[in-house]
Write a protein that holds these residues in place. Structure first.
Motif, PDB file in Angstrom:
ATOM      1  N   TYR A 426       0.791  -1.299  -0.081  1.00 37.24           N
ATOM      2  CA  TYR A 426      -0.294  -0.009   0.074  1.00 37.24           C
ATOM      3  C   TYR A 426       0.698   1.283   0.180  1.00 37.24           C
ATOM      4  CZ  TYR A 426      -3.322   3.581   1.580  1.00 37.24           C
ATOM      5  OH  TYR A 426      -4.104   4.811   1.498  1.00 37.24           O
ATOM      6  N   LEU A 427       2.176   1.167   0.984  1.00 34.42           N
ATOM      7  CA  LEU A 427       3.062   2.312   0.900  1.00 34.42           C
ATOM      8  C   LEU A 427       3.344   2.894  -0.644  1.00 34.42           C
ATOM      9  CD1 LEU A 427       4.403   4.335   3.035  1.00 34.42           C
ATOM     10  CD2 LEU A 427       6.366   2.737   2.730  1.00 34.42           C
ATOM     11  N   LEU A 428       3.760   1.869  -1.286  1.00 33.25           N
ATOM     12  CA  LEU A 428       4.454   2.097  -2.724  1.00 33.25           C
ATOM     13  C   LEU A 428       3.061   2.355  -3.709  1.00 33.25           C
ATOM     14  CD1 LEU A 428       7.393  -0.691  -2.847  1.00 33.25           C
ATOM     15  CD2 LEU A 428       7.313   1.604  -2.290  1.00 33.25           C
ATOM     16  N   SER A 429       2.035   1.839  -3.477  1.00 31.16           N
ATOM     17  CA  SER A 429       0.769   2.281  -4.382  1.00 31.16           C
ATOM     18  C   SER A 429       0.527   3.693  -4.203  1.00 31.16           C
ATOM     19  CB  SER A 429      -0.353   1.194  -4.013  1.00 31.16           C
ATOM     20  OG  SER A 429      -0.887   1.738  -2.567  1.00 31.16           O
ATOM     21  N   LEU A 430       1.093   4.324  -3.321  1.00 31.38           N
ATOM     22  CA  LEU A 430       0.675   5.706  -3.112  1.00 31.38           C
ATOM     23  C   LEU A 430       1.378   6.765  -4.192  1.00 31.38           C
ATOM     24  CD1 LEU A 430       0.791   6.047   0.716  1.00 31.38           C
ATOM     25  CD2 LEU A 430      -1.326   5.974  -0.727  1.00 31.38           C
ATOM     26  N   GLY A 431       2.354   6.008  -4.798  1.00 29.77           N
ATOM     27  CA  GLY A 431       3.033   6.619  -5.823  1.00 29.77           C
ATOM     28  C   GLY A 431       4.338   7.313  -5.488  1.00 29.77           C
ATOM     29  N   PRO A 432       4.881   8.045  -6.416  1.00 30.98           N
ATOM     30  CA  PRO A 432       6.430   8.754  -6.007  1.00 30.98           C
ATOM     31  C   PRO A 432       6.719   9.471  -4.743  1.00 30.98           C
ATOM     32  CG  PRO A 432       5.812   8.772  -8.348  1.00 30.98           C
ATOM     33  CD  PRO A 432       4.539   8.291  -7.709  1.00 30.98           C
ATOM     34  N   GLN A 433       5.432  10.149  -4.355  1.00 29.55           N
ATOM     35  CA  GLN A 433       5.580  10.945  -3.159  1.00 29.55           C
ATOM     36  C   GLN A 433       5.917  10.243  -1.727  1.00 29.55           C
ATOM     37  OE1 GLN A 433       5.818  14.284  -3.171  1.00 29.55           O
ATOM     38  NE2 GLN A 433       5.203  14.408  -5.371  1.00 29.55           N
ATOM     39  N   ALA A 434       5.466   8.718  -1.853  1.00 30.90           N
ATOM     40  CA  ALA A 434       5.900   8.101  -0.842  1.00 30.90           C
ATOM     41  C   ALA A 434       7.234   7.591  -0.622  1.00 30.90           C
ATOM     42  CB  ALA A 434       4.752   6.860  -0.658  1.00 30.90           C
ATOM     43  N   ILE A 435       8.072   7.770  -1.695  1.00 26.30           N
ATOM     44  CA  ILE A 435       9.382   7.095  -1.773  1.00 26.30           C
ATOM     45  C   ILE A 435      10.157   7.895  -0.541  1.00 26.30           C
ATOM     46  CG2 ILE A 435      11.344   6.944  -2.957  1.00 26.30           C
ATOM     47  CD1 ILE A 435       9.248   5.106  -3.798  1.00 26.30           C
ATOM     48  N   PRO A 436      10.199   9.038  -0.164  1.00 29.18           N
ATOM     49  CA  PRO A 436      10.942   9.501   0.827  1.00 29.18           C
ATOM     50  C   PRO A 436      10.651   8.738   2.010  1.00 29.18           C
ATOM     51  CG  PRO A 436      10.266  11.377  -0.599  1.00 29.18           C
ATOM     52  CD  PRO A 436       9.657  10.070  -1.014  1.00 29.18           C
ATOM     53  N   ALA A 437       9.298   8.574   2.419  1.00 31.74           N
ATOM     54  CA  ALA A 437       9.019   7.885   3.625  1.00 31.74           C
ATOM     55  C   ALA A 437       9.422   6.624   3.570  1.00 31.74           C
ATOM     56  CB  ALA A 437       7.373   7.717   3.861  1.00 31.74           C
ATOM     57  N   TYR A 438       9.475   5.804   2.642  1.00 31.56           N
ATOM     58  CA  TYR A 438       9.917   4.402   2.236  1.00 31.56           C
ATOM     59  C   TYR A 438      11.441   4.117   2.511  1.00 31.56           C
ATOM     60  CZ  TYR A 438      11.170  -0.225   0.581  1.00 31.56           C
ATOM     61  OH  TYR A 438      11.389  -1.396   0.271  1.00 31.56           O
ATOM     62  N   ASP A 439      12.062   5.377   1.802  1.00 28.04           N
ATOM     63  CA  ASP A 439      13.541   5.450   2.334  1.00 28.04           C
ATOM     64  C   ASP A 439      13.764   5.710   4.017  1.00 28.04           C
ATOM     65  OD1 ASP A 439      14.170   5.040  -0.376  1.00 28.04           O
ATOM     66  OD2 ASP A 439      14.800   7.090  -0.511  1.00 28.04           O
ATOM     67  N   ARG A 440      13.013   6.175   4.370  1.00 28.12           N
ATOM     68  CA  ARG A 440      13.203   6.706   5.968  1.00 28.12           C
ATOM     69  C   ARG A 440      12.851   5.171   6.767  1.00 28.12           C
ATOM     70  NH1 ARG A 440       9.176   8.783   9.161  1.00 28.12           N
ATOM     71  NH2 ARG A 440       9.943   9.161  11.335  1.00 28.12           N
ATOM     72  N   TYR A 441      11.971   4.632   6.272  1.00 33.33           N
ATOM     73  CA  TYR A 441      11.577   3.106   6.791  1.00 33.33           C
ATOM     74  C   TYR A 441      12.661   2.237   6.698  1.00 33.33           C
ATOM     75  CZ  TYR A 441       9.684  -1.584   6.292  1.00 33.33           C
ATOM     76  OH  TYR A 441       9.598  -2.913   6.447  1.00 33.33           O
ATOM     77  N   VAL A 442      13.373   2.263   5.385  1.00 29.41           N
ATOM     78  CA  VAL A 442      14.581   1.256   5.247  1.00 29.41           C
ATOM     79  C   VAL A 442      15.470   1.559   6.225  1.00 29.41           C
ATOM     80  CG1 VAL A 442      16.319   0.631   3.541  1.00 29.41           C
ATOM     81  CG2 VAL A 442      14.000   0.869   2.885  1.00 29.41           C
ATOM     82  N   ARG A 443      15.896   2.919   6.562  1.00 34.20           N
ATOM     83  CA  ARG A 443      16.832   3.251   7.466  1.00 34.20           C
ATOM     84  C   ARG A 443      16.742   3.178   8.568  1.00 34.20           C
ATOM     85  NH1 ARG A 443      16.750   8.323   5.890  1.00 34.20           N
ATOM     86  NH2 ARG A 443      15.740   9.128   7.697  1.00 34.20           N
ATOM     87  N   LEU A 444      15.397   3.473   9.203  1.00 31.50           N
ATOM     88  CA  LEU A 444      14.802   3.040  10.445  1.00 31.50           C
ATOM     89  C   LEU A 444      15.086   1.530  10.839  1.00 31.50           C
ATOM     90  CD1 LEU A 444      12.140   5.652  10.965  1.00 31.50           C
ATOM     91  CD2 LEU A 444      14.494   5.871  12.014  1.00 31.50           C
ATOM     92  N   TYR A 445      14.547   0.727   9.780  1.00 27.28           N
ATOM     93  CA  TYR A 445      14.475  -0.637   9.999  1.00 27.28           C
ATOM     94  C   TYR A 445      15.938  -1.113  10.451  1.00 27.28           C
ATOM     95  CZ  TYR A 445      13.481  -5.334   9.284  1.00 27.28           C
ATOM     96  OH  TYR A 445      13.340  -6.896   9.399  1.00 27.28           O
ATOM     97  N   ALA A 446      16.908  -0.465   9.423  1.00 23.08           N
ATOM     98  CA  ALA A 446      18.282  -1.097   9.464  1.00 23.08           C
ATOM     99  C   ALA A 446      18.713  -0.451  11.003  1.00 23.08           C
ATOM    100  CB  ALA A 446      19.041  -0.576   8.368  1.00 23.08           C
ATOM    101  N   GLU A 447      18.533   0.648  11.289  1.00 18.12           N
ATOM    102  CA  GLU A 447      19.242   0.999  12.700  1.00 18.12           C
ATOM    103  C   GLU A 447      18.820   0.332  13.750  1.00 18.12           C
ATOM    104  OE1 GLU A 447      18.056   5.094  13.001  1.00 18.12           O
ATOM    105  OE2 GLU A 447      19.427   6.081  11.303  1.00 18.12           O
ATOM    106  N   ARG A 448      17.172  -0.160  13.929  1.00 17.34           N
ATOM    107  CA  ARG A 448      16.690  -0.796  15.113  1.00 17.34           C
ATOM    108  C   ARG A 448      17.084  -2.350  14.923  1.00 17.34           C
ATOM    109  NH1 ARG A 448      11.723  -3.329  16.106  1.00 17.34           N
ATOM    110  NH2 ARG A 448      11.162  -3.001  18.141  1.00 17.34           N
ATOM    111  N   THR A 449      17.300  -3.037  13.636  1.00 16.32           N
ATOM    112  CA  THR A 449      17.494  -4.225  13.574  1.00 16.32           C
ATOM    113  C   THR A 449      19.075  -4.657  13.216  1.00 16.32           C
ATOM    114  OG1 THR A 449      16.610  -4.518  11.359  1.00 16.32           O
ATOM    115  CG2 THR A 449      15.227  -4.877  13.012  1.00 16.32           C
ATOM    116  N   GLY A 450      19.757  -3.658  12.543  1.00 14.84           N
ATOM    117  CA  GLY A 450      20.943  -3.933  12.094  1.00 14.84           C
ATOM    118  C   GLY A 450      20.989  -4.733  10.813  1.00 14.84           C
ATOM    119  N   ARG A 451      19.968  -4.783  10.052  1.00 17.63           N
ATOM    120  CA  ARG A 451      20.013  -5.506   8.903  1.00 17.63           C
ATOM    121  C   ARG A 451      18.818  -4.940   7.794  1.00 17.63           C
ATOM    122  NH1 ARG A 451      15.753  -9.055   8.638  1.00 17.63           N
ATOM    123  NH2 ARG A 451      14.746  -9.451  10.954  1.00 17.63           N
TER     124      ARG A 451
END
Length: 504
Positions: A426-451
């Motif tokens: 659903y996040l990616l279905s919102l279109g290009p404007q959701a990509i900055p939030a998705y990048d933030r999700y990848v970064r926060l996930y990596a910081e929290r889990t280490g992967r």
């Protein structure tokens, strides 16, 4: 009626001038829109040109205050469509352009009637165009002073012939002019012509025609209402007794509903077995707003001029209590939606619903102000219209996909440790404007889990970057420009962590 100067222009000359303006507008639309991937700044430029054309070729009857207000409304609407092209901003800018033409040309009036006449301009173009052509032809035949069309054409032979001769001589003497002449090869016109392009030009001409020839409609003769209608009594259906009994019953029923919401939603009382708070919240959010709207209609009927409220001192306090309970009902709906969002994440529809609920609450409070300050129904209509227009205009500048995506990333279980799991699809279905939030999700996930996340949609980011990069200036929007700047400053998205790099 066709308006033209008897001493300077014939009907045919007047018609030729207006048709030339329509052709220029169609050529501008062809350059801006035809065979283009999208619209953006081009739409703002075209509608701005339509507004400018309107005040140049039509008599302006609006006073100074109305001129400033109409021009400001059109400029604000053009800013909204420049920020982002959406159905909301498109409808607002079209409405502002139509109202600008209506108000500038015909002056002030009751705004609902002005809006209705302005909306008619979208549909009357073909009929006005055909009618003006036939009327100009009939008037030209009836006037003895009219220059015959054949004579008019003959008068163009010498100017055009000499112009072409001089142009050929200059092209022979000047290689730059010769190159320009080659670019304007008449054969290219036939190559560019196609049935779709001809239809496009006709549609633009029909759209633009009401703006180059706005007509003043004759005001209909006022009709006096029959005495039986003006002195009609509502009888028992909506009389004093019926309204008073209705308010007593409605207040009692609404009090039960409000008490249940206070107990279950705010008080934390245990729900019946098998019923979750999310289900309780979701089931009542939208029906309660519909209930509030229906109740507001009943209040307007009860408090109408000459209605039962003027003959009973008990009705007005009961109406105020009823309106207050409806405000509580809308606040409860907002709270219910908030609980549902906490359980199942935010979506564009839920965000729009919360904004709508807030607007309903404002409308109910305006009804309270009307009753307390003894304002007219016209004041209430104007105030609600202003609140709705301001809300819709404000929404044009809200980046709904980005807001929804950012909220869901911040409150998902993968990044915060609480809340629902992030719905990446659903996040990616919102279109290009959701990509900055998705990048933030990848970064926060990596910081929290280490992967890195188990499924990382890099192709979606590449597609979104291409969507805002491979566009020309006609499709430029301020929101798209901001996203392009983000991609330029974050070309790789979320930076991989050292642990992730070591795993690879």
């Amino acid at each position: 009626m066709i308006e033209y100067s008897l001493s300077s222009r014939t009907p045919i000359q007047w018609l030729a001038c207006r048709l030339s303006l329509a052709a220029v507008a169609a050529a501008l639309a062809d350059w801006l829109f035809f065979d283009r991937a999208g619209v953006g700044l081009s739409l703002s430029l075209f509608l701005g040109a339509v507004g400018l054309l309107t005040i140049l070729v039509n008599p302006i009857r609006a006073n100074k205050r109305l001129r400033i207000a109409a021009a400001a409304a059109l400029i604000l609407a053009l800013l909204a469509i420049t920020e982002n092209v959406s159905w909301l901003s498109f409808l607002l800018v079209i409405g502002a352009t139509l109202m600008f033409a209506q108000v500038m040309t015909f002056g002030g009036g009751v705004w609902p009637s002005q809006l209705r006449r302005a909306c008619n301009l979208l549909f009357v173009g073909p009929f006005w165009l055909i009618g003006d052509i036939l009327r100009a032809r009939r008037l030209s035949r009836s006037r003895s002073r009219t220059v015959q069309p054949a004579g008019t054409l003959v008068a163009w032979i010498a100017p055009i012939g000499l112009f072409l001769i001089f142009l050929s001589l200059f092209a022979t003497a000047n290689p730059v002019i010769d190159e320009w002449v080659r670019l304007f090869d008449p054969r290219r016109i036939f190559e560019l012509m196609s049935p779709i392009r001809i239809l496009f030009w006709l549609l633009i001409a029909c759209f633009i025609w009401p703006f180059v020839h706005l007509r003043r409609r004759r005001a209909p003769a006022p009709r006096s209402a029959p005495a039986s209608m003006s002195q009609r009594d509502d009888g028992a259906l909506l009389g004093v007794d019926a309204v008073l009994r209705s308010l007593i019953l409605f207040n009692a029923l609404f009090a039960v509903q409000t008490s249940l919401d206070v107990a279950y939603l705010w008080g934390g009382l245990a729900l019946p077995h098998g019923l979750t708070y999310a289900a309780y919240a979701h089931r009542g959010a939208y029906p309660l707003v519909a209930t509030a709207l229906l109740a507001a209609g009943f209040v307007l009927v009860a408090m109408r001029p000459g209605g039962p409220a003027e003959t009973s001192r008990c009705i007005k306090p009961l109406v105020l209590i009823f309106v207050a309970q409806n405000v509580m009902l809308v606040l409860s709906s907002l709270f219910r939606t908030g609980l549902y969002v906490d359980a199942y994440s935010l979506s564009e529809l839920r965000l729009a619903a919360m904004i709508w609920m807030g607007l309903v609450a404002v409308g109910l409070m305006l009804i309270t102000v009307q009753i307390a300050a003894r304002k007219s129904n016209k004041w209430l209509l104007d105030a609600n219209a202003l609140a709705a227009a301001a809300t819709l205009y404000f929404c044009c500048f809200l980046n709904f996909p980005h807001i929804v995506a950012s909220y869901n990333v911040t409150h998902c279980a993968e990044t915060s440790g609480a809340g629902p799991a992030l719905d990446v699809d659903y996040l990616l279905s919102l279109g290009p404007q959701a990509i900055p939030a998705y990048d933030r999700y990848v970064r926060l996930y990596a910081e929290r889990t280490g992967r890195r996340p188990p499924r990382e949609e890099k192709f979606a980011r590449a597609f979104a970057r291409a969507a805002v990069t491979d566009i020309d200036w006609r499709s430029w929007t301020f929101r798209g420009w901001r996203l392009k700047r983000y991609f330029d400053t974050n070309p790789q998205g979320a930076t991989p962590t050292s642990d992730d790099a070591s795993d690879k």
